[in-house]
Design a protein around this motif. Structure first.
Motif, PDB file in Angstrom:
ATOM      1  N   ARG A 148       1.799   6.667  -7.181  1.00 43.84           N
ATOM      2  CA  ARG A 148       0.667   7.608  -7.665  1.00 43.84           C
ATOM      3  C   ARG A 148       1.259   9.047  -7.404  1.00 43.84           C
ATOM      4  O   ARG A 148       0.964   9.835  -8.004  1.00 43.84           O
ATOM      5  CB  ARG A 148      -0.737   7.571  -6.920  1.00 43.84           C
ATOM      6  CG  ARG A 148      -1.380   6.042  -7.020  1.00 43.84           C
ATOM      7  CD  ARG A 148      -2.835   6.159  -6.524  1.00 43.84           C
ATOM      8  NE  ARG A 148      -2.799   5.989  -4.995  1.00 43.84           N
ATOM      9  CZ  ARG A 148      -2.809   5.010  -4.473  1.00 43.84           C
ATOM     10  NH1 ARG A 148      -2.999   3.644  -4.978  1.00 43.84           N
ATOM     11  NH2 ARG A 148      -2.802   5.022  -3.351  1.00 43.84           N
ATOM     12  N   PHE A 157      -0.362  -2.153 -14.666  1.00 44.08           N
ATOM     13  CA  PHE A 157      -0.834  -0.756 -14.385  1.00 44.08           C
ATOM     14  C   PHE A 157      -0.689   0.149 -15.702  1.00 44.08           C
ATOM     15  O   PHE A 157      -1.705   0.902 -15.955  1.00 44.08           O
ATOM     16  CB  PHE A 157       0.103  -0.483 -13.197  1.00 44.08           C
ATOM     17  CG  PHE A 157      -0.209   1.105 -12.955  1.00 44.08           C
ATOM     18  CD1 PHE A 157      -1.359   1.440 -12.274  1.00 44.08           C
ATOM     19  CD2 PHE A 157       0.648   2.119 -13.119  1.00 44.08           C
ATOM     20  CE1 PHE A 157      -1.759   2.498 -11.619  1.00 44.08           C
ATOM     21  CE2 PHE A 157       0.045   3.518 -12.855  1.00 44.08           C
ATOM     22  CZ  PHE A 157      -0.832   3.606 -11.785  1.00 44.08           C
ATOM     23  N   GLU A 160       0.810  -1.219   0.033  1.00 43.86           N
ATOM     24  CA  GLU A 160       0.110  -0.008  -0.109  1.00 43.86           C
ATOM     25  C   GLU A 160       1.020   1.097  -0.080  1.00 43.86           C
ATOM     26  O   GLU A 160       0.517   2.129  -0.806  1.00 43.86           O
ATOM     27  CB  GLU A 160      -1.015  -0.024   1.196  1.00 43.86           C
ATOM     28  CG  GLU A 160      -1.953   1.064   1.273  1.00 43.86           C
ATOM     29  CD  GLU A 160      -2.803   1.129  -0.127  1.00 43.86           C
ATOM     30  OE1 GLU A 160      -3.225   2.229  -0.737  1.00 43.86           O
ATOM     31  OE2 GLU A 160      -3.510   0.070  -0.317  1.00 43.86           O
ATOM     32  N   SER A 196      -0.231  -6.596 -10.625  1.00 47.95           N
ATOM     33  CA  SER A 196      -0.791  -5.491 -10.903  1.00 47.95           C
ATOM     34  C   SER A 196       0.190  -4.355 -11.584  1.00 47.95           C
ATOM     35  O   SER A 196      -0.121  -3.228 -12.135  1.00 47.95           O
ATOM     36  CB  SER A 196      -1.479  -4.862  -9.784  1.00 47.95           C
ATOM     37  OG  SER A 196      -0.396  -5.061  -8.604  1.00 47.95           O
ATOM     38  N   TRP A 213      -7.068  -5.593  -1.568  1.00 46.91           N
ATOM     39  CA  TRP A 213      -8.234  -5.547  -0.522  1.00 46.91           C
ATOM     40  C   TRP A 213      -8.203  -7.178  -0.140  1.00 46.91           C
ATOM     41  O   TRP A 213      -8.844  -7.340   0.970  1.00 46.91           O
ATOM     42  CB  TRP A 213      -9.461  -5.470  -1.532  1.00 46.91           C
ATOM     43  CG  TRP A 213      -9.698  -6.287  -2.654  1.00 46.91           C
ATOM     44  CD1 TRP A 213      -9.580  -6.325  -3.848  1.00 46.91           C
ATOM     45  CD2 TRP A 213     -10.167  -7.925  -2.422  1.00 46.91           C
ATOM     46  NE1 TRP A 213     -10.010  -7.456  -4.531  1.00 46.91           N
ATOM     47  CE2 TRP A 213     -10.513  -8.548  -3.727  1.00 46.91           C
ATOM     48  CE3 TRP A 213     -11.116  -8.438  -1.380  1.00 46.91           C
ATOM     49  CZ2 TRP A 213     -10.829  -9.592  -4.139  1.00 46.91           C
ATOM     50  CZ3 TRP A 213     -11.413  -9.663  -1.799  1.00 46.91           C
ATOM     51  CH2 TRP A 213     -11.423 -10.271  -2.812  1.00 46.91           C
ATOM     52  N   GLU A 261      -4.023   2.448 -16.904  1.00 43.71           N
ATOM     53  CA  GLU A 261      -3.865   3.856 -16.937  1.00 43.71           C
ATOM     54  C   GLU A 261      -3.692   4.695 -18.076  1.00 43.71           C
ATOM     55  O   GLU A 261      -3.664   5.770 -18.226  1.00 43.71           O
ATOM     56  CB  GLU A 261      -2.696   4.272 -15.752  1.00 43.71           C
ATOM     57  CG  GLU A 261      -3.237   3.585 -14.435  1.00 43.71           C
ATOM     58  CD  GLU A 261      -4.660   4.156 -13.911  1.00 43.71           C
ATOM     59  OE1 GLU A 261      -4.834   5.123 -13.907  1.00 43.71           O
ATOM     60  OE2 GLU A 261      -5.320   3.241 -13.169  1.00 43.71           O
ATOM     61  N   SER A 294      -5.538  -0.361  -2.239  1.00 43.86           N
ATOM     62  CA  SER A 294      -5.366  -0.084  -3.764  1.00 43.86           C
ATOM     63  C   SER A 294      -5.448  -1.348  -4.548  1.00 43.86           C
ATOM     64  O   SER A 294      -4.789  -2.428  -4.353  1.00 43.86           O
ATOM     65  CB  SER A 294      -3.780   0.436  -3.879  1.00 43.86           C
ATOM     66  OG  SER A 294      -3.865   1.571  -3.100  1.00 43.86           O
ATOM     67  N   TRP A 295      -6.209  -1.120  -5.546  1.00 46.80           N
ATOM     68  CA  TRP A 295      -6.716  -2.280  -6.436  1.00 46.80           C
ATOM     69  C   TRP A 295      -6.810  -3.567  -5.792  1.00 46.80           C
ATOM     70  O   TRP A 295      -7.764  -4.070  -4.961  1.00 46.80           O
ATOM     71  CB  TRP A 295      -5.210  -2.249  -7.721  1.00 46.80           C
ATOM     72  CG  TRP A 295      -5.850  -2.963  -8.987  1.00 46.80           C
ATOM     73  CD1 TRP A 295      -6.841  -3.464  -8.958  1.00 46.80           C
ATOM     74  CD2 TRP A 295      -5.062  -2.929  -9.962  1.00 46.80           C
ATOM     75  NE1 TRP A 295      -7.026  -4.242 -10.463  1.00 46.80           N
ATOM     76  CE2 TRP A 295      -6.061  -3.746 -10.979  1.00 46.80           C
ATOM     77  CE3 TRP A 295      -4.012  -2.456 -10.411  1.00 46.80           C
ATOM     78  CZ2 TRP A 295      -5.628  -3.989 -12.383  1.00 46.80           C
ATOM     79  CZ3 TRP A 295      -3.387  -2.608 -11.772  1.00 46.80           C
ATOM     80  CH2 TRP A 295      -4.392  -3.500 -12.910  1.00 46.80           C
ATOM     81  N   TYR A 323      -4.504   3.656   4.850  1.00 52.83           N
ATOM     82  CA  TYR A 323      -4.197   2.189   4.966  1.00 52.83           C
ATOM     83  C   TYR A 323      -5.603   1.849   5.054  1.00 52.83           C
ATOM     84  O   TYR A 323      -5.884   0.282   5.186  1.00 52.83           O
ATOM     85  CB  TYR A 323      -3.634   1.887   6.111  1.00 52.83           C
ATOM     86  CG  TYR A 323      -2.036   2.040   5.782  1.00 52.83           C
ATOM     87  CD1 TYR A 323      -1.206   1.491   4.925  1.00 52.83           C
ATOM     88  CD2 TYR A 323      -1.398   3.099   6.553  1.00 52.83           C
ATOM     89  CE1 TYR A 323       0.094   1.819   4.591  1.00 52.83           C
ATOM     90  CE2 TYR A 323       0.056   3.362   6.263  1.00 52.83           C
ATOM     91  CZ  TYR A 323       0.723   2.368   5.383  1.00 52.83           C
ATOM     92  OH  TYR A 323       2.218   2.902   5.136  1.00 52.83           O
ATOM     93  N   THR A 371      -8.126   2.428   2.749  1.00 45.36           N
ATOM     94  CA  THR A 371      -8.614   2.170   1.528  1.00 45.36           C
ATOM     95  C   THR A 371      -7.612   1.246   0.605  1.00 45.36           C
ATOM     96  O   THR A 371      -6.683   1.789   0.414  1.00 45.36           O
ATOM     97  CB  THR A 371      -9.139   3.333   0.965  1.00 45.36           C
ATOM     98  OG1 THR A 371     -10.297   4.075   1.720  1.00 45.36           O
ATOM     99  CG2 THR A 371      -9.787   3.093  -0.644  1.00 45.36           C
ATOM    100  N   TRP A 417       2.299   1.705  -3.329  1.00 43.73           N
ATOM    101  CA  TRP A 417       1.272   2.187  -4.496  1.00 43.73           C
ATOM    102  C   TRP A 417       1.085   3.790  -4.119  1.00 43.73           C
ATOM    103  O   TRP A 417       0.721   4.643  -5.026  1.00 43.73           O
ATOM    104  CB  TRP A 417      -0.117   1.381  -4.190  1.00 43.73           C
ATOM    105  CG  TRP A 417      -0.098   0.220  -5.348  1.00 43.73           C
ATOM    106  CD1 TRP A 417      -0.145  -1.074  -5.044  1.00 43.73           C
ATOM    107  CD2 TRP A 417       0.136   0.248  -6.714  1.00 43.73           C
ATOM    108  NE1 TRP A 417      -0.130  -1.994  -6.038  1.00 43.73           N
ATOM    109  CE2 TRP A 417      -0.120  -1.497  -7.026  1.00 43.73           C
ATOM    110  CE3 TRP A 417       0.077   1.119  -7.413  1.00 43.73           C
ATOM    111  CZ2 TRP A 417       0.014  -1.673  -8.302  1.00 43.73           C
ATOM    112  CZ3 TRP A 417      -0.060   0.732  -9.015  1.00 43.73           C
ATOM    113  CH2 TRP A 417      -0.108  -0.558  -9.240  1.00 43.73           C
ATOM    114  N   THR A 418       0.896   4.104  -3.207  1.00 47.34           N
ATOM    115  CA  THR A 418       0.988   5.678  -2.565  1.00 47.34           C
ATOM    116  C   THR A 418       2.120   6.374  -3.233  1.00 47.34           C
ATOM    117  O   THR A 418       1.815   7.362  -3.741  1.00 47.34           O
ATOM    118  CB  THR A 418       0.769   5.794  -1.164  1.00 47.34           C
ATOM    119  OG1 THR A 418      -0.269   4.942  -0.650  1.00 47.34           O
ATOM    120  CG2 THR A 418       0.670   7.205  -0.759  1.00 47.34           C
TER     121      THR A 418
END
Length: 401
Positions: free
Chosen positions: A104, A298, A97, A294, A123, A302, A119-120, A115, A117, A100-101
């Motif tokens: 982005r 990606f 996570e 991912s 979950w 995107e 990412s992709w 943390y 929510t 990914w932050t």
């Protein structure tokens, strides 16, 4: 003269024997996950891609979660199990996570480290941790599978249960996890492995017929599935009202999809080879594939590379590409490089002693280092374990539930 106990050579520890059936199932299931994510940009304009997507999503996540539940421990959690939830699920979630932050942020987005929510694909790690924690309590009750189904259907009626901490999917897919646990109680592996080849093919013929019917049905009624917003139902990530259904009977749609996915999961497992194949060894890399694919996909997600109408060959080319991605991410060099991220041990973070200064026992001795020398994580055991219980792994030291 008999040797004294001290002079006897130490007996090597019991090792669980890997069962090809489960390694085969988990690699094919995770490969379908990659394919589903890979063809996602195509489904808006291509009915064939949307049909393949719906076909895959009708069972592949259910299989993934069912296998996780099959090998989940339902007895009281011991220190080793509690520690492995941290090292094999919680720590990788926090690591990826954070990654990914940063990704982005580097691509021009704001820096928001959240943390709650996921990412992709992350979950699943949150859901897996919750399922494993809840299972011992849930199975104390009578009819745990029926209770899980009721929870799943009921969760869809409230918009308050959303993607925060992946709760919508955690509740929505809980029946698959409990269903996998029930399959273990029924000794499904022993019964299946004991069948003769002729008997297995009689069952497989029925499984093939089920999948063939589904594969034909998807493109025939593709516009109906679009109108019904079937894809959004299959994700288990929204309330019925958010999808566009406010009728009291909306939960019946989820119930139908749950039961269908359970049937397809069993049919899928029936079709898995019981012997070692060329891809059996890849079955130990499911968590690597899940967390790393991912990043490969990606750019396709995107960027407008796959936007708009595409030539007919793009769909099969993407499927082949996704299979190759799954193969590459299963290779040992890839696992060696990314092991610190996917399987962080973080020995420095755990207490060095089992007691506090006042003598309170915080951790029993078995929770302390050294850790088991197995080169793979318990998270992979959860998604696609080493061996089936009973015949395949005798006396693993923990209750089977």
């Amino acid at each position: 003269m008999l040797p004294t106990p001290a002079a006897r050579a130490p007996r090597p520890p019991n090792r669980k024997r890997r069962v090809p059936l489960w390694d085969n199932a988990r690699w094919i299931a995770i490969t379908l996950v990659v394919v589903g994510h890979g063809i996602l940009p195509l489904i808006g304009e291509d009915d064939a891609a949307y049909s393949v997507y719906l076909f895959i999503y009708s069972f592949h996540v259910a299989v993934f979660v069912t296998v996780a539940g099959y090998f989940a421990k339902s007895g009281p959690p011991n220190a080793r199990a509690m520690r492995q939830i941290l090292t094999d699920i919680v720590f990788p979630f926090l690591i990826f996570e954070t990654i990914w932050t940063i990704v982005r942020f580097l691509l021009g987005g704001g820096f928001a480290l959240d943390y709650t929510t996921a990412s992709w694909t992350l979950w699943f790690l949150i859901a897996l941790a919750i399922w494993r924690i809840v299972l011992p309590y849930l199975v104390l009750l009578r009819f745990p599978l029926l209770i899980a189904i009721a929870i799943s259907i009921g969760a869809g009626y409230t918009a308050e249960i959303d993607s925060t901490l992946a709760l919508s999917r955690t509740f929505g897919m809980l029946p698959f996890f409990v269903f996998g646990w029930k399959l273990r109680q029924w000794r499904i592996t022993d019964r299946w492995l004991d069948l003769t080849t002729a008997s297995t093919w009689r069952w497989r013929a029925g499984a093939i017929a089920v999948f063939a019917a589904l594969l034909v049905l998807m493109p025939v009624a593709i516009e109906t599935w679009r109108d019904l917003k079937l894809r959004r139902f299959m994700l288990y990530d929204e309330s019925y009202v958010a999808i566009g259904y406010d009728e009291p009977w909306s939960g019946a749609i989820r119930l139908f999809l749950l039961l269908l996915a359970m049937l397809l999961s069993v049919a899928f497992l029936m079709l898995m080879p019981r012997r070692t194949t060329w891809f059996t060894a890849f079955g130990s890399a499911t968590m690597y594939i899940y967390l790393l694919h991912s990043f490969v996909l990606f750019p396709l997600r995107e960027t407008p590379i796959l936007e708009g109408e595409q030539p007919w060959w793009v769909l099969p080319a993407m499927i082949v590409f996704c299979v190759l991605v799954s193969v590459v991410l299963s290779l040992k060099p890839v696992r060696r490089v990314f092991r610190p991220l996917v399987e962080p041990r973080a020995r420095w973070l755990f207490r060095p002693e089992p007691m506090t200064a006042t003598g309170t026992i915080v951790l029993p001795p078995e929770a302390l280092p050294p850790l088991p020398a197995a080169p793979r994580s318990e998270a992979e055991d959860a998604t696609a374990p080493d061996a089936a219980p009973s015949r395949e792994a005798r006396k693993d030291g923990e209750p089977t539930g």
